[in-house]
Design a protein around this motif. Sequence first.
Motif, PDB file in Angstrom:
ATOM      1  N   THR A   6      -1.542   5.338  -5.363  1.00  0.00           N
ATOM      2  CA  THR A   6      -1.296   5.447  -4.334  1.00  0.00           C
ATOM      3  C   THR A   6      -1.522   6.568  -3.652  1.00  0.00           C
ATOM      4  O   THR A   6      -1.543   7.485  -4.304  1.00  0.00           O
ATOM      5  CB  THR A   6       0.494   5.290  -3.467  1.00  0.00           C
ATOM      6  OG1 THR A   6       1.286   6.354  -5.147  1.00  0.00           O
ATOM      7  CG2 THR A   6       1.571   4.103  -4.669  1.00  0.00           C
ATOM      8  N   MET A  34      -2.980   1.202  -3.154  1.00  0.00           N
ATOM      9  CA  MET A  34      -1.671   0.694  -2.184  1.00  0.00           C
ATOM     10  C   MET A  34      -1.956   2.070  -1.103  1.00  0.00           C
ATOM     11  O   MET A  34      -1.265   3.173  -1.591  1.00  0.00           O
ATOM     12  CB  MET A  34      -0.174   0.500  -2.511  1.00  0.00           C
ATOM     13  CG  MET A  34       0.187   0.242  -1.961  1.00  0.00           C
ATOM     14  SD  MET A  34       2.026  -0.044  -2.865  1.00  0.00           S
ATOM     15  CE  MET A  34       2.789   0.845  -3.638  1.00  0.00           C
ATOM     16  N   VAL A  51      -4.163  -2.950  -1.166  1.00  0.00           N
ATOM     17  CA  VAL A  51      -3.042  -3.323  -0.439  1.00  0.00           C
ATOM     18  C   VAL A  51      -2.341  -2.901   0.576  1.00  0.00           C
ATOM     19  O   VAL A  51      -1.930  -1.606   0.650  1.00  0.00           O
ATOM     20  CB  VAL A  51      -2.070  -4.287  -1.412  1.00  0.00           C
ATOM     21  CG1 VAL A  51      -0.941  -2.939  -2.141  1.00  0.00           C
ATOM     22  CG2 VAL A  51      -0.887  -4.820  -0.569  1.00  0.00           C
ATOM     23  N   SER A  52      -2.885  -3.450   1.412  1.00  0.00           N
ATOM     24  CA  SER A  52      -2.339  -2.404   3.180  1.00  0.00           C
ATOM     25  C   SER A  52      -1.292  -2.720   3.317  1.00  0.00           C
ATOM     26  O   SER A  52      -0.207  -4.092   3.155  1.00  0.00           O
ATOM     27  CB  SER A  52      -3.206  -2.948   3.968  1.00  0.00           C
ATOM     28  OG  SER A  52      -2.896  -2.058   5.064  1.00  0.00           O
ATOM     29  N   VAL A  53      -0.403  -1.331   3.191  1.00  0.00           N
ATOM     30  CA  VAL A  53       1.325  -1.813   3.401  1.00  0.00           C
ATOM     31  C   VAL A  53       1.393  -0.761   4.318  1.00  0.00           C
ATOM     32  O   VAL A  53       1.408   0.635   4.975  1.00  0.00           O
ATOM     33  CB  VAL A  53       2.206  -0.807   2.272  1.00  0.00           C
ATOM     34  CG1 VAL A  53       3.658  -1.513   2.599  1.00  0.00           C
ATOM     35  CG2 VAL A  53       1.660  -1.966   1.671  1.00  0.00           C
ATOM     36  N   GLY A 102       8.825  -0.833   1.775  1.00  0.00           N
ATOM     37  CA  GLY A 102       7.181  -1.938   1.824  1.00  0.00           C
ATOM     38  C   GLY A 102       6.453  -0.774  -0.075  1.00  0.00           C
ATOM     39  O   GLY A 102       6.206  -2.451  -0.495  1.00  0.00           O
ATOM     40  N   TYR A 103       6.635   0.189  -0.024  1.00  0.00           N
ATOM     41  CA  TYR A 103       5.954   0.383  -0.645  1.00  0.00           C
ATOM     42  C   TYR A 103       6.337  -0.768  -2.624  1.00  0.00           C
ATOM     43  O   TYR A 103       5.559  -0.896  -3.411  1.00  0.00           O
ATOM     44  CB  TYR A 103       5.761   1.623  -1.378  1.00  0.00           C
ATOM     45  CG  TYR A 103       4.760   1.769  -0.374  1.00  0.00           C
ATOM     46  CD1 TYR A 103       3.792   1.590   0.842  1.00  0.00           C
ATOM     47  CD2 TYR A 103       3.484   3.193  -1.254  1.00  0.00           C
ATOM     48  CE1 TYR A 103       2.439   2.329   1.759  1.00  0.00           C
ATOM     49  CE2 TYR A 103       3.115   4.359  -0.378  1.00  0.00           C
ATOM     50  CZ  TYR A 103       2.436   3.347   1.210  1.00  0.00           C
ATOM     51  OH  TYR A 103       0.997   3.976   1.954  1.00  0.00           O
ATOM     52  N   ASP A 105       8.044  -2.933  -2.850  1.00  0.00           N
ATOM     53  CA  ASP A 105       8.418  -4.324  -2.665  1.00  0.00           C
ATOM     54  C   ASP A 105       6.817  -4.891  -3.367  1.00  0.00           C
ATOM     55  O   ASP A 105       6.964  -5.953  -3.606  1.00  0.00           O
ATOM     56  CB  ASP A 105       8.426  -4.753  -0.979  1.00  0.00           C
ATOM     57  CG  ASP A 105       9.574  -4.858  -0.798  1.00  0.00           C
ATOM     58  OD1 ASP A 105      11.171  -5.059  -1.686  1.00  0.00           O
ATOM     59  OD2 ASP A 105       9.961  -5.255   0.373  1.00  0.00           O
ATOM     60  N   ALA A 106       5.611  -3.599  -2.355  1.00  0.00           N
ATOM     61  CA  ALA A 106       4.246  -4.733  -2.637  1.00  0.00           C
ATOM     62  C   ALA A 106       4.253  -4.236  -4.455  1.00  0.00           C
ATOM     63  O   ALA A 106       3.456  -5.086  -5.217  1.00  0.00           O
ATOM     64  CB  ALA A 106       3.411  -3.596  -1.678  1.00  0.00           C
ATOM     65  N   ASP A 109       5.849  -7.059  -6.546  1.00  0.00           N
ATOM     66  CA  ASP A 109       4.663  -7.924  -6.760  1.00  0.00           C
ATOM     67  C   ASP A 109       3.770  -7.336  -7.669  1.00  0.00           C
ATOM     68  O   ASP A 109       3.289  -8.559  -8.887  1.00  0.00           O
ATOM     69  CB  ASP A 109       4.225  -8.192  -5.877  1.00  0.00           C
ATOM     70  CG  ASP A 109       5.178  -9.057  -4.374  1.00  0.00           C
ATOM     71  OD1 ASP A 109       5.885  -9.351  -5.352  1.00  0.00           O
ATOM     72  OD2 ASP A 109       5.066  -8.826  -3.388  1.00  0.00           O
ATOM     73  N   TRP A 110       3.061  -6.248  -7.818  1.00  0.00           N
ATOM     74  CA  TRP A 110       1.826  -5.758  -9.205  1.00  0.00           C
ATOM     75  C   TRP A 110       2.812  -6.001 -10.240  1.00  0.00           C
ATOM     76  O   TRP A 110       1.487  -5.973 -10.974  1.00  0.00           O
ATOM     77  CB  TRP A 110       1.403  -5.004  -8.243  1.00  0.00           C
ATOM     78  CG  TRP A 110       0.087  -4.420  -8.806  1.00  0.00           C
ATOM     79  CD1 TRP A 110      -0.125  -3.051  -9.759  1.00  0.00           C
ATOM     80  CD2 TRP A 110      -0.730  -4.533  -9.484  1.00  0.00           C
ATOM     81  NE1 TRP A 110      -1.107  -3.041 -10.302  1.00  0.00           N
ATOM     82  CE2 TRP A 110      -1.951  -3.728 -10.183  1.00  0.00           C
ATOM     83  CE3 TRP A 110      -1.708  -6.134  -8.838  1.00  0.00           C
ATOM     84  CZ2 TRP A 110      -3.393  -4.406 -10.557  1.00  0.00           C
ATOM     85  CZ3 TRP A 110      -2.876  -6.146  -9.260  1.00  0.00           C
ATOM     86  CH2 TRP A 110      -3.243  -5.424  -9.712  1.00  0.00           C
TER      87      TRP A 110
END
Length: 407
Positions: A6, A34, A51-53, A102-103, A105-106, A109-110
């Motif tokens: 990140t 991310m 991944v773009s957030v 938002g980070y 949530d991503a 998923d990862w």
Amino acid sequence: MRVLMTTTPSPSHLAPMIPLAWALRAAGHEVLVMGQPDIQKTAHSAGLTSVSVGAPYYGNDSVLPYLPPGIRPLQALGRNNKEVLPGAAKVYATHARYMVRGYLDAARDWRPDLVVGEQFDYTSLMIGGALGVPAVHHRWGVDPLTGPARPIAAIFLDGLCRRLGMDGLPEPHAVLDPCPPSLQDPDAAPGTPIRFVPFNGVGTRPTWVTEPRAGRRVCVTLGRQTLVTNGLPLLRHVLEAFDGLRDEGEGDVEAVVTVDPRFRDQVGAVPPAVRIVDPTPLNLFLHTCDAVIHHGGCGSALTATAAGLPQLVLPQLLDQFTVGDGLAASGAGISLDTAAAQDDPERVRAAVSALLTDGGHRRAAAELADEVRSMPSPAQVAADLEQLVATTTDRVPAHAPALAAAS
């Protein structure tokens, strides 16, 4: 293992971590970067998935409105450094406050096993704490910033961290430090050394690299932001210094100057010994140079340090002054840290001449380069991170049900 990297939305903050990402990938691990749209191009140019957030950040919106027309940060603020850190800390803490959900949530998923964040990315610590996985910070280089800034961020983010199930902002499990120890700010907390491997973007080696030189060559690179923040007059003064600069009878001292195409026309006429080029990865041509002039950014400074080159630093704000101070103290560089000195072509010319003719500067620069080469490689550090993950016992807390279920 799965590694989530990140970063705050500045490509130059992601760049120091890319060699570690390569080492992790080469060791068979999955790596996902991310961040906001601002850093996607840099990640992809390095061959990394991302991944773009969120939305683009437009970081200059927090700088340019405070600069009078034609005035660069050094002229507006003077030699500012640690006294303006509270403001810098709050900028990044505020960024973390708005981005962390938002980070998260991503990240859920990862399902990472390890989070690696750059030194001002506090979301990495909160993601690690919320998911119960180790979180490591990676410095940019010379670091006078994070020690004073982190307590301010911890207060600012305390309530949010507690709502996410933590007892406050977590400490990083380790701090990776690519700065050679003798150059690091003496007030910086000890870190885990990792050898600096330059990543200055991708490109094709210019044809002029192999052309014969009439004399010595000096690289001039003022980074991504100096010209954006009213630095064109500074660049013109620096280029004027090369008019008539001679190399002990061998010929003119040539300047190779990287300039973004959008500013090329505004530079104006340049002395015959000046070659203007588009931004080019420094590692493609620094081996043909004898010295470097830069703004004190960690990427430029450590790239020149790894190449063993004497450096003239023209700092503009924050940690750039500490970079200049450190290089000057080591003997490997000279720092002109006032607007009057930087804008005086005679002062710049004298500094460049000293770097090229004083053997002491070259010897000190060579010693720093040896120190860089002696540091553990990214591959060695990647293996250490594997052990960190294997021995961390506080993973999968009760407040991370998605990760717990997957385990």
